[in-house]
Design a protein around this motif. Structure first.
Motif, PDB file in Angstrom:
ATOM      1  N   TRP A  23      47.516  47.185  87.832  1.00 37.08           N
ATOM      2  CA  TRP A  23      46.879  48.345  87.237  1.00 37.08           C
ATOM      3  C   TRP A  23      47.812  49.511  86.999  1.00 37.08           C
ATOM      4  N   ARG A  24      48.907  49.607  87.740  1.00 39.28           N
ATOM      5  CA  ARG A  24      49.907  50.654  87.534  1.00 39.28           C
ATOM      6  C   ARG A  24      49.376  52.059  87.737  1.00 39.28           C
ATOM      7  N   ALA A  25      48.314  52.227  88.421  1.00 40.76           N
ATOM      8  CA  ALA A  25      47.720  53.551  88.602  1.00 40.76           C
ATOM      9  C   ALA A  25      47.758  53.938  90.078  1.00 40.76           C
ATOM     10  N   ARG A  26      47.622  55.212  90.335  1.00 37.22           N
ATOM     11  CA  ARG A  26      47.506  55.690  91.709  1.00 37.22           C
ATOM     12  C   ARG A  26      46.169  55.212  92.266  1.00 37.22           C
ATOM     13  N   ILE A  27      46.092  55.077  93.584  1.00 36.97           N
ATOM     14  CA  ILE A  27      44.899  54.502  94.207  1.00 36.97           C
ATOM     15  C   ILE A  27      43.630  55.284  93.855  1.00 36.97           C
ATOM     16  N   GLU A  28      43.698  56.612  93.838  1.00 44.20           N
ATOM     17  CA  GLU A  28      42.505  57.387  93.511  1.00 44.20           C
ATOM     18  C   GLU A  28      42.147  57.235  92.038  1.00 44.20           C
ATOM     19  N   GLU A  29      43.137  57.070  91.164  1.00 45.79           N
ATOM     20  CA  GLU A  29      42.850  56.826  89.740  1.00 45.79           C
ATOM     21  C   GLU A  29      42.086  55.520  89.582  1.00 45.79           C
ATOM     22  N   LYS A  51      49.321  65.948  83.874  1.00 51.65           N
ATOM     23  CA  LYS A  51      48.974  65.768  82.464  1.00 51.65           C
ATOM     24  C   LYS A  51      49.473  64.418  81.951  1.00 51.65           C
ATOM     25  N   ALA A  52      50.669  64.025  82.375  1.00 56.24           N
ATOM     26  CA  ALA A  52      51.224  62.733  81.948  1.00 56.24           C
ATOM     27  C   ALA A  52      50.396  61.561  82.478  1.00 56.24           C
ATOM     28  N   GLY A  53      49.614  61.815  83.530  1.00 56.54           N
ATOM     29  CA  GLY A  53      48.788  60.764  84.111  1.00 56.54           C
ATOM     30  C   GLY A  53      47.568  60.410  83.287  1.00 56.54           C
ATOM     31  N   ILE A  54      47.198  61.259  82.339  1.00 54.92           N
ATOM     32  CA  ILE A  54      46.087  60.946  81.438  1.00 54.92           C
ATOM     33  C   ILE A  54      46.636  59.959  80.416  1.00 54.92           C
ATOM     34  N   ARG A  55      46.149  58.714  80.481  1.00 55.55           N
ATOM     35  CA  ARG A  55      46.769  57.672  79.664  1.00 55.55           C
ATOM     36  C   ARG A  55      45.858  56.464  79.533  1.00 55.55           C
ATOM     37  N   SER A  56      46.220  55.584  78.611  1.00 51.85           N
ATOM     38  CA  SER A  56      45.574  54.282  78.464  1.00 51.85           C
ATOM     39  C   SER A  56      46.605  53.231  78.821  1.00 51.85           C
ATOM     40  N   ILE A  57      46.222  52.352  79.724  1.00 50.06           N
ATOM     41  CA  ILE A  57      47.140  51.297  80.129  1.00 50.06           C
ATOM     42  C   ILE A  57      46.473  49.939  79.934  1.00 50.06           C
ATOM     43  N   PHE A 117      52.966  49.414  95.388  1.00 50.33           N
ATOM     44  CA  PHE A 117      52.742  48.626  94.177  1.00 50.33           C
ATOM     45  C   PHE A 117      53.421  49.281  92.987  1.00 50.33           C
ATOM     46  N   ARG A 118      53.343  50.599  92.917  1.00 50.75           N
ATOM     47  CA  ARG A 118      53.942  51.329  91.805  1.00 50.75           C
ATOM     48  C   ARG A 118      55.465  51.206  91.835  1.00 50.75           C
ATOM     49  N   HIS A 119      56.038  51.287  93.022  1.00 47.75           N
ATOM     50  CA  HIS A 119      57.493  51.122  93.155  1.00 47.75           C
ATOM     51  C   HIS A 119      57.905  49.730  92.676  1.00 47.75           C
ATOM     52  N   SER A 120      57.179  48.715  93.142  1.00 51.57           N
ATOM     53  CA  SER A 120      57.492  47.336  92.755  1.00 51.57           C
ATOM     54  C   SER A 120      57.323  47.141  91.260  1.00 51.57           C
ATOM     55  N   LEU A 121      56.249  47.665  90.723  1.00 51.29           N
ATOM     56  CA  LEU A 121      55.997  47.524  89.294  1.00 51.29           C
ATOM     57  C   LEU A 121      57.141  48.111  88.471  1.00 51.29           C
ATOM     58  N   ILE A 122      57.570  49.313  88.819  1.00 48.68           N
ATOM     59  CA  ILE A 122      58.653  49.957  88.084  1.00 48.68           C
ATOM     60  C   ILE A 122      59.912  49.101  88.152  1.00 48.68           C
ATOM     61  N   THR A 123      60.215  48.580  89.321  1.00 43.81           N
ATOM     62  CA  THR A 123      61.399  47.718  89.477  1.00 43.81           C
ATOM     63  C   THR A 123      61.263  46.448  88.645  1.00 43.81           C
ATOM     64  N   PHE A 124      60.106  45.786  88.722  1.00 46.88           N
ATOM     65  CA  PHE A 124      59.907  44.542  87.975  1.00 46.88           C
ATOM     66  C   PHE A 124      60.008  44.769  86.465  1.00 46.88           C
ATOM     67  N   LEU A 125      59.370  45.840  85.980  1.00 40.58           N
ATOM     68  CA  LEU A 125      59.426  46.119  84.544  1.00 40.58           C
ATOM     69  C   LEU A 125      60.845  46.458  84.106  1.00 40.58           C
ATOM     70  N   ASP A 126      61.549  47.233  84.901  1.00 46.63           N
ATOM     71  CA  ASP A 126      62.933  47.570  84.589  1.00 46.63           C
ATOM     72  C   ASP A 126      63.786  46.302  84.555  1.00 46.63           C
ATOM     73  N   VAL A 139      52.958  54.275  84.290  1.00 46.03           N
ATOM     74  CA  VAL A 139      52.678  54.886  85.594  1.00 46.03           C
ATOM     75  C   VAL A 139      52.290  56.351  85.513  1.00 46.03           C
ATOM     76  N   GLY A 140      52.300  56.924  84.324  1.00 48.29           N
ATOM     77  CA  GLY A 140      51.867  58.308  84.166  1.00 48.29           C
ATOM     78  C   GLY A 140      52.893  59.315  84.625  1.00 48.29           C
ATOM     79  N   HIS A 141      54.155  58.990  84.434  1.00 50.13           N
ATOM     80  CA  HIS A 141      55.226  59.936  84.769  1.00 50.13           C
ATOM     81  C   HIS A 141      55.610  60.740  83.537  1.00 50.13           C
ATOM     82  N   GLU A 142      55.968  61.982  83.777  1.00 47.60           N
ATOM     83  CA  GLU A 142      56.372  62.870  82.694  1.00 47.60           C
ATOM     84  C   GLU A 142      57.731  62.453  82.142  1.00 47.60           C
ATOM     85  N   LYS A 143      57.881  62.609  80.843  1.00 50.57           N
ATOM     86  CA  LYS A 143      59.167  62.352  80.187  1.00 50.57           C
ATOM     87  C   LYS A 143      59.928  63.661  80.117  1.00 50.57           C
ATOM     88  N   TYR A 144      61.244  63.587  80.209  1.00 45.60           N
ATOM     89  CA  TYR A 144      62.046  64.797  80.315  1.00 45.60           C
ATOM     90  C   TYR A 144      62.912  65.038  79.089  1.00 45.60           C
TER      91      TYR A 144
END
Length: 175
Positions: A23-29, A51-57, A117-126, A139-144
């Motif tokens: 799901w790539r989302a925070r537990i409360e999401e 704000k970056a967390g508002i998304r469709s996955i 799960f989010r840490h693992s997901l980011i690593t696997f996708l990378d 994962v709803g992270h802001e772009k810089y």
């Protein structure tokens, strides 16, 4: 205790724990998702930490049958039906505790959490070669920088779906 040697199990694992891998989302999401926030192909996060967390996955094909069943069986308009609110208005407390029990049964130590799960997901996708900006979209992270904030808009769900299907966790059939 050796890895994989169960100590005890108080309740069977709900679908929220293995689905959290995809799901790539925070537990409360995840726990706050309402049935109407889930389309046939995506989770639409409408309330997030940033704000970056508002998304469709996109929904990974491995969990599509589970998501369909959760939508059909909801008794309270939430995708994960039957969770209660804690004193802070959050629904994720019981799921976090259930995850703690499951990880202990599987032999993982205390430093692992649902956020792992989010840490693992980011690593696997990378590792799979997914663009960093797409991972940020998942994962709803802001772009810089100017490029990230001004010019780089979120990738369409159809593009992210191709990326997310690169995940292959060793899970049993969830249908």
């Amino acid at each position: 205790m050796e890895y994989g040697q169960p100590q005890r199990q108080t309740r069977p694992c709900r679908p929220d724990v293995p689905c959290g891998l995809h799901w790539r989302a925070r537990i409360e999401e995840i726990c706050s998702l309402k049935v109407e926030d889930v389309s046939d192909n995506a989770f639409n996060i409408t309330d997030a930490k940033t704000k970056a967390g508002i998304r469709s996955i996109p929904i990974h094909s491995k969990i599509e049958p589970v998501v369909k069943r959760l939508k059909e069986n909801s008794k309270d308009r939430y995708l994960l039906s039957g969770l209660t609110f804690n004193k802070y208005g959050e629904r994720s407390n019981a799921t976090g505790k259930r995850f703690g029990t499951l990880k202990t049964c599987l032999g993982f130590n205390k430093d692992k959490s649902t956020h792992s799960f989010r840490h693992s997901l980011i690593t696997f996708l990378d590792d799979a070669g997914v663009q960093t900006t797409h991972i940020q979209d998942f994962v709803g992270h802001e772009k810089y920088g100017t490029t990230g904030k001004v010019y780089n808009k979120p990738a369409p769900v159809s593009v992210l779906k191709v990326d997310i299907e690169k995940l292959a966790y060793p899970l049993p059939d969830l249908s």
